[in-house]
Motif scaffolding. Structure first.
Motif, short mmCIF file in Angstrom:
data_model
loop_
_atom_site.label_atom_id
_atom_site.label_comp_id
_atom_site.label_asym_id
_atom_site.label_seq_id
_atom_site.Cartn_x
_atom_site.Cartn_y
_atom_site.Cartn_z
N ALA A 51 -3.79 3.04 13.64
CA ALA A 51 -3.00 2.63 12.47
C ALA A 51 -1.56 2.34 12.86
O ALA A 51 -0.96 1.36 12.40
CB ALA A 51 -3.06 3.72 11.40
N ASN A 95 -0.11 -1.36 12.54
CA ASN A 95 1.03 -1.55 11.63
C ASN A 95 2.17 -2.27 12.34
O ASN A 95 2.86 -3.11 11.73
CB ASN A 95 1.51 -0.19 11.11
N PRO A 97 -3.98 -3.70 5.50
CA PRO A 97 -5.14 -2.81 5.45
C PRO A 97 -6.46 -3.56 5.34
O PRO A 97 -7.46 -3.18 5.96
CB PRO A 97 -4.87 -1.95 4.21
N ASP A 125 -7.60 1.92 8.24
CA ASP A 125 -7.17 1.00 7.18
C ASP A 125 -6.43 1.73 6.06
O ASP A 125 -5.39 1.28 5.58
CB ASP A 125 -8.34 0.17 6.63
N VAL A 167 -3.00 2.74 7.40
CA VAL A 167 -2.08 1.59 7.40
C VAL A 167 -1.56 1.35 5.98
O VAL A 167 -0.37 1.06 5.78
CB VAL A 167 -2.79 0.33 7.94
N ARG A 223 2.35 1.41 4.64
CA ARG A 223 2.96 0.27 3.97
C ARG A 223 3.33 0.59 2.52
O ARG A 223 3.72 -0.30 1.77
CB ARG A 223 1.99 -0.92 3.99
#
Length: 210
Positions: A10, A14, A20, A65, A68, A72
């Motif tokens: 991740a 990123n 994602p 996912d 991430v 975010r």
């Protein structure tokens, strides 16, 4: 193991500014390639190792996912939907392709052995749907997410290892030894249904209390 590895992936993904949903798609590709290889390539030691790595990487990315998304600032409903849909396909496709691989490439003494992966497909699909419903229905009734998770312990974690998807992935290192793999997969199927025999009544009682 999937979450610690997923954290590393991740962080790297990123930095590459992947979304994602893109990570979910990459996870699906790795898993799909591994699954298709089982059904199309003759069994061998090296194939088993490659399939294990592909499935394990897909599993780690499946964890990445969501991580991430949190990096975010949070995920989306569409992203959660995509993640679960990919999991649903993966859950049923893996044992079905095992059945195809057994039929095409394994020296089975009797075709009745094909019932083992088919039964596992039924068990894992039913378990996945029940777990999704558990979360959905309890959330609808306002049950906090922390309360939904339940307790955990080392003993409980060890007891659940045979039903863990990561353990199923690791079992494919034995794909090149058909006689051993068939027995191991049978034990995994027995463990899955043993877990369901214990879990389903417990989940049903929780639903009755809502």
């Amino acid at each position: 193991m999937n979450r610690p590895v997923g954290r590393i992936l991740a962080a790297a993904l990123n930095e590459l500014h992947l979304t994602p949903n893109q990570v979910s798609a990459i996870s699906a590709v790795f898993t799909a390639v591994g699954v298709v290889l089982l059904a199309t390539v003759p069994a061998s030691v090296w194939l088993g190792i490659v399939v294990w790595l592909l499935l394990a990487l897909g599993y780690a990315l499946d964890s990445a996912d969501g991580q991430v998304a949190r990096l975010r600032g949070g995920g989306s409903v569409a992203g959660e939907w995509l993640d679960h849909v990919i999991d649903a396909f993966k859950t049923v496709a893996l044992p079905l392709c095992v059945a195809i691989g057994w039929f095409r490439f394994f020296p089975l003494e009797h075709d009745a052995w094909l019932l083992v992966p088919l039964a596992l497909a039924i068990g894992t699909t039913g378990e996945f749907f029940a777990m999704i419903l558990n979360d959905l229905l309890r959330a609808r009734q306002g049950v906090p997410q922390a309360a939904q998770q339940g307790g955990s312990s080392l003993a409980r974690s060890l007891a659940g290892l045979p039903t863990d998807y990561g353990v199923q992935c690791l079992a494919f290192v034995l794909w090149g030894f058909p006689g051993i793999f068939v027995i191991v997969y049978l034990l995994l199927a027995v463990a899955k249904f043993g877990y369901l025999v214990l879990a389903l009544p417990t989940w049903f009682r929780r639903m009755k209390k809502l």
